[in-house]
Design a protein around this motif. Structure first.
Motif, PDB file in Angstrom:
ATOM      1  N   GLY A 173       0.799  -1.218   0.000  1.00 37.53           N
ATOM      2  CA  GLY A 173       0.000   0.000   0.000  1.00 37.53           C
ATOM      3  C   GLY A 173       0.829   1.264   0.000  1.00 37.53           C
ATOM      4  N   GLY A 174       2.155   1.144  -0.028  1.00 28.73           N
ATOM      5  CA  GLY A 174       3.028   2.312  -0.028  1.00 28.73           C
ATOM      6  C   GLY A 174       4.475   1.893  -0.121  1.00 28.73           C
ATOM      7  N   ASP A 175       5.380   2.888  -0.077  1.00 30.51           N
ATOM      8  CA  ASP A 175       6.807   2.572  -0.039  1.00 30.51           C
ATOM      9  C   ASP A 175       7.192   1.993   1.318  1.00 30.51           C
ATOM     10  N   ILE A 176       6.480   2.445   2.343  1.00 32.63           N
ATOM     11  CA  ILE A 176       6.749   1.989   3.704  1.00 32.63           C
ATOM     12  C   ILE A 176       5.448   2.091   4.494  1.00 32.63           C
ATOM     13  N   GLU A 177       5.263   1.159   5.435  1.00 35.28           N
ATOM     14  CA  GLU A 177       4.039   1.144   6.229  1.00 35.28           C
ATOM     15  C   GLU A 177       4.370   1.117   7.713  1.00 35.28           C
ATOM     16  N   PHE A 178       3.604   1.884   8.485  1.00 42.32           N
ATOM     17  CA  PHE A 178       3.723   1.908   9.937  1.00 42.32           C
ATOM     18  C   PHE A 178       2.401   1.385  10.511  1.00 42.32           C
ATOM     19  N   ARG A 179       2.504   0.394  11.377  1.00 42.09           N
ATOM     20  CA  ARG A 179       1.282  -0.172  11.949  1.00 42.09           C
ATOM     21  C   ARG A 179       1.280  -0.033  13.465  1.00 42.09           C
ATOM     22  N   LEU A 180       0.174   0.444  14.003  1.00 46.50           N
ATOM     23  CA  LEU A 180      -0.013   0.574  15.443  1.00 46.50           C
ATOM     24  C   LEU A 180      -1.227  -0.245  15.861  1.00 46.50           C
ATOM     25  N   ILE A 181      -1.225  -0.713  17.079  1.00 44.87           N
ATOM     26  CA  ILE A 181      -2.349  -1.470  17.603  1.00 44.87           C
ATOM     27  C   ILE A 181      -2.919  -0.742  18.810  1.00 44.87           C
ATOM     28  N   HIS A 182      -4.219  -0.759  18.947  1.00 40.81           N
ATOM     29  CA  HIS A 182      -4.963  -0.143  20.047  1.00 40.81           C
ATOM     30  C   HIS A 182      -5.072   1.380  19.944  1.00 40.81           C
ATOM     31  N   ARG A 183      -4.227   2.021  19.107  1.00 37.66           N
ATOM     32  CA  ARG A 183      -4.251   3.494  19.124  1.00 37.66           C
ATOM     33  C   ARG A 183      -3.815   4.046  17.776  1.00 37.66           C
ATOM     34  N   PRO A 184      -4.261   5.292  17.454  1.00 42.83           N
ATOM     35  CA  PRO A 184      -3.745   5.967  16.256  1.00 42.83           C
ATOM     36  C   PRO A 184      -2.434   6.674  16.587  1.00 42.83           C
ATOM     37  N   THR A 185      -1.875   7.349  15.607  1.00 43.19           N
ATOM     38  CA  THR A 185      -0.626   8.090  15.821  1.00 43.19           C
ATOM     39  C   THR A 185      -0.877   9.311  16.705  1.00 43.19           C
ATOM     40  N   THR A 186       0.172   9.721  17.385  1.00 41.87           N
ATOM     41  CA  THR A 186       0.131  10.991  18.109  1.00 41.87           C
ATOM     42  C   THR A 186       0.340  12.120  17.093  1.00 41.87           C
ATOM     43  N   PRO A 187       0.049  13.349  17.452  1.00 38.97           N
ATOM     44  CA  PRO A 187       0.292  14.467  16.511  1.00 38.97           C
ATOM     45  C   PRO A 187       1.749  14.529  16.068  1.00 38.97           C
ATOM     46  N   GLN A 188       2.678  14.247  16.976  1.00 39.59           N
ATOM     47  CA  GLN A 188       4.104  14.281  16.601  1.00 39.59           C
ATOM     48  C   GLN A 188       4.427  13.171  15.597  1.00 39.59           C
ATOM     49  N   GLU A 189       3.893  11.974  15.830  1.00 38.12           N
ATOM     50  CA  GLU A 189       4.131  10.860  14.908  1.00 38.12           C
ATOM     51  C   GLU A 189       3.499  11.138  13.554  1.00 38.12           C
ATOM     52  N   GLN A 190       2.293  11.690  13.544  1.00 38.31           N
ATOM     53  CA  GLN A 190       1.619  11.991  12.295  1.00 38.31           C
ATOM     54  C   GLN A 190       2.382  13.059  11.512  1.00 38.31           C
ATOM     55  N   ALA A 191       2.892  14.053  12.209  1.00 40.94           N
ATOM     56  CA  ALA A 191       3.656  15.112  11.533  1.00 40.94           C
ATOM     57  C   ALA A 191       4.923  14.543  10.910  1.00 40.94           C
ATOM     58  N   PHE A 192       5.567  13.612  11.617  1.00 36.54           N
ATOM     59  CA  PHE A 192       6.774  12.984  11.069  1.00 36.54           C
ATOM     60  C   PHE A 192       6.455  12.235   9.777  1.00 36.54           C
TER      61      PHE A 192
END
Length: 835
Positions: free
Chosen positions: A55-74
């Motif tokens: 689905g992309g060049d790279i994928e980040f997967r989290l469980i139980h929670r979405p990204t934090t604002p800092q993680e999303q900005a990165f």
């Protein structure tokens, strides 16, 4: 070179007598080359379409929670980001009032960044999922419509929201990268997910963030940066080159098994190779005797026929390579419909080189011995060896060379795979089987020599078992080894089938309930236990986490036993408990007190502990909800996985996890009559709780077992084909002697019935001994695999095993009688004149 010139001159007469040699090598090499090429073409497809599959060049997967604002900005600083949320949920069709478990996937407008999603209906996915007339849309798998008895335009409720079915998904680009799924797909927009109110603290939901890089960084560089800047995020990172590690692991293990099946066929064929060389050299006795009388050295004789062996080995290996390389390419169209993976037909030299290496080693290992014996015997002894074979060993150099070739063959099988323990077990079993069948063959010949029956038919049959040049050893070895493998595989499959069909339904709960919120537990218990027929309700806390360090060492740097590598791959289920869970037995350490409230402790399952090489007192670091928790191992437990209860590899002490957001799992037993009422009560009252019906899971599991069993039996049947080729070759090698023998018997007054009955007794005896031994060895191997490797109860199915073994006896008799019929059809006079 004189020896090469002599060899090529003799080969001008054609391959008569060496067809068996070429067929045996070609079959085994074709299997190994074909499996290797197929695996390579799938891997190439994964690499070619890796971005679409991920689905992309790279994928980040989290469980139980979405990204934090800092993680999303990165993530957004590196390129275009697409978010998807996946979880299990219940879908309720309002028109038909049917309910089913689904795999829910919420996607944004950017999905998919690579590849495409195919729908039966025209239009973009985002338009189909958009809000229209106050109702969001949904795209579904065709199975969803079947299970819900629904159609396009119908409405369904998921959680506390309603959706209109507007599209049917025919192809989802990243579906192949997912693991086990228990329900059909329903796809909605991420903007509509909140309305379902399914996402609660601790809910088992996965957030996938696919990134299409535009910042100039390569995927590995971004991965390292993410690990450095967000060390405790707990996200699992994959780039497009490893978009489907589970598929690759499956291919590696399936490929290893099939390569070993091909190697078994090659080893059985090696017996045929040795027989073919021996038969060829027997026909060259006058030539060898003449050359030696004229001063030819043993070395020259050996080189002459070694060159012939090598030339013919190249022919057989070449045929095998051509067939093996072509099969996956020719079957690409059919395989594309079966495999949910891309396939890139082409020329892949690595698996072909491996197959050729196996073929060459087998050819040399099984020919040096007969070549050396023929080259070293004196001219007079060559003729005597036809009727009274000597037992003298070749010179030590030839013996050492033969042993070195077999050792090289074993080393290639073991070192060529990461599953070395499995490969070593195969090599050990192959050696034991070959030695055992060879010893039994010698015993059969010895017993036959001592039997003195009065009946001439019995006398003829038993004499054929121990006469010089008898095919007894070749028949027992080739037939016995192939039947042993088939019996073992058949018994393992019947055991798995019995587990799913008989034992598991009796012991398994009727339902698994997932994502029960803590504030629902009291009412949930009352609802379930208030339903007539429900019993044995079990509830446990549930969350997910990933082992990030073992004894202070990052998990990526840990050398783990292959069969336990899954413990470190991805997220694991976690729980906490005050008391030792039911069905667990402590094997080391002590359980913590019920009122324990100290530093985190952990209990680990014994096989996982052995694979990680940890014990009581060692420390594990587990990332839960983005936080690394270091816990000391307080105990090691043994679990009964076959109980189908709620089992966890890792159990924490109460305290820290007890205060973290989490949900509960539950199981309950119920009779068939009570299941429907219980299912409706829970799904109507608690739309956020996912209900897994074990009957559906077991049905699906049984289907998988049956399909895998048929495929594995088909692959293992290749060894039986190799055995039959060797059997046919052994009969062909003595065909001339059988013709003369039949002519003499007919001239002496033997009837057709007498000769046929003698052949039935001879080949029936060999087949029966081989089948009996294969039955016993196959049973022992299956018992070891089921009880030791799988840790399950063994169900003996004598009828299945006996039918498989007796099929080999029937094949032996048919081929033997075919040879007898040819001998009886020949006219005696011309044959007797030639004698």
């Amino acid at each position: 070179m004189l020896s090469l010139r002599f060899s090529l001159r003799e080969l001008r007469g054609g391959l008569r007598g060496f067809r068996l040699f070429v067929a045996c090598l070609g079959l085994g090499v074709a299997v190994i080359a074909g499996i290797g090429t197929l695996g390579a073409s799938i891997v190439a497809g994964l690499e070619r379409d890796g971005r679409s599959l991920l689905g992309g060049d790279i994928e980040f997967r989290l469980i139980h929670r979405p990204t934090t604002p800092q993680e999303q900005a990165f993530l957004e600083s590196q390129g275009q980001v697409s978010q998807a949320v996946q979880m299990r949920a219940m879908a309720h069709a309002l028109r038909s009032d049917q309910r089913t478990l689904i795999e829910l996937k919420a996607v944004d407008n950017a999905y998919p960044l690579y590849g495409r999603i195919d729908l039966e209906q025209p239009g973009k996915l985002s338009d189909l999922l958009a809000m229209k007339n106050g109702v969001p849309g949904a795209a579904v798998d065709p199975q969803t419509l079947i299970r819900l008895d629904a159609a396009i335009g119908d409405r369904l409720s998921i959680g506390e929201a309603e959706f209109e079915i507007r599209g049917v998904i025919t192809r989802e680009p990243d579906r192949a990268t997912e693991g086990l799924t228990l329900g059909p797909r329903v796809m909605i927009a991420t903007a509509a997910l909140d309305a379902t109110k399914l996402v609660q603290p601790g809910t088992l939901a996965y957030w996938h963030y696919s990134v299409k890089l535009t910042s100039g960084l390569m995927a590995p560089q971004m991965q390292e940066m993410a690990k450095r800047e967000f060390a405790e995020s707990g996200w699992r990172i994959r780039d497009w080159k490893e978009g489907s590690p589970g598929v690759r692991r499956f291919l590696d293990r399936a490929g290893l098994f099939l390569v070993l099946v091909g190697l078994t066929a090659l080893l059985i064929g090696g017996v045929g190779v040795a027989n073919a060389v021996h038969a060829h050299l027997s026909g060259k006795t006058p030539t060898i005797a003449t050359l030696k009388s004229l001063g030819a050295t043993s070395g020259l004789i050996f080189r002459v026929y070694l060159w012939q062996t090598l030339v013919l080995a190249v022919v057989g290996i070449g045929i095998g390579l051509v067939v093996g390389a072509a099969l996956p390419n020719l079957a690409a169209g059919a395989l594309a419909e079966i495999l949910p993976l891309p396939l890139v037909p082409g020329f892949y030299w690595q698996p072909l080189a491996l197959a050729a290496s196996y073929g060459l080693l087998v050819a040399l290992a099984f020919t040096i011995w007969p070549l050396a014996r023929a080259a070293e015997i004196r001219p007079a002894a060559l003729y005597r060896d036809l009727v009274a074979p000597g037992r003298r060993l070749p010179r030590p150099g030839y013996v050492v060379a033969t042993l070195a070739l077999f050792v090289a063959l074993a080393a290639l099988a073991i070192l060529g795979t990461e599953e070395r323990r499995f490969a070593m077990s195969f090599v050990f079993a192959a050696v034991i089987a070959f030695v055992l069948f060879r010893v039994i063959a010698a015993g059969v010949a010895k017993v036959a020599r001592r039997i003195r029956p009065r009946d001439v038919r019995l006398k003829l049959a038993f004499a054929s078992l121990h006469r010089p040049g008898a095919a007894t050893a070749a028949l027992l070895l080739s037939l016995g080894v192939s039947l042993t493998l088939l019996v073992a595989i058949t018994l393992v499959e019947s055991n798995l089938h019995a587990q799913v069909e008989e034992r598991l339904p009796d012991e398994a709960p009727a339902f698994f309930f997932v994502d029960i919120q803590p504030n629902q537990m009291d009412d949930f218990r009352a609802t379930v236990l208030g339903s007539a027929g429900a019993r044995d309700l079990e509830t446990v806390p549930n969350m997910r986490g990933r082992i990030t360090q073992v004894k202070g060492v990052p998990s990526a740097q840990i050398d783990v036993a292959p069969e336990q590598r899954w413990v470190l791959q991805g997220d694991r289920g976690l729980t906490y408990a005050r008391d030792l869970p039911a069905g667990s037995t402590l094997t080391a350490g002590q359980w913590w007190p019920r009122d324990y409230n100290g530093p985190p402790l952990i209990s680990i399952e014994e096989k996982a502990a052995a694979g990680l090489n940890v014990g009581v007192g060692d420390k594990l670091t587990v990332n839960v909800l983005g936080r690394d928790i270091e816990a000391e191992i307080a105990s090691i437990r043994r679990l009964d996985w076959s109980s189908m209860g709620i089992n966890f590899v890792l159990v924490f002490s109460p305290g820290l996890l007890e205060r973290a957001p989490h949900t509960f799992l539950a199981t309950v037993k119920a009779g068939p009559a009570a299941e429907l009422n219980l299912f409706r009560s829970v799904t109507q009252t608690y739309p956020n709780i996912s209900v897994v019906r074990m009957k559906d899971v077991l049905t699906e599991l049984n289907t998988i077992v049956l399909k895998l069993g048929a495929a594995v039996r088909g692959a293992a049947a290749i060894t039986l084909v190799a055995g039959l080729i060797v059997l046919a070759g052994a009969l062909a090698a003595e065909h001339r002697r059988r013709l003369k023998e039949g002519a003499i018997l007919k001239a002496l007054g033997a009837t057709r019935r007498d000769v046929i009955l003698a052949h039935v007794i001879e080949y029936g005896s060999v087949g029966l001994v081989g089948a009996t031994l294969a039955f016993l060895l196959g049973w022992a191997a299956a018992w070891a695999m089921v009880t030791v490797m799988m840790g399950a109860q063994f169900y003996f199915a004598p009828g299945v095993a006996a039918a498989t073994a007796l099929g080999g006896v029937a094949a032996t008799l048919l081929l033997g009688l075919a040879g007898a019929w040819q001998a009886l059809a020949a006219k005696p006079a011309p044959l007797l004149r030639s004698v």
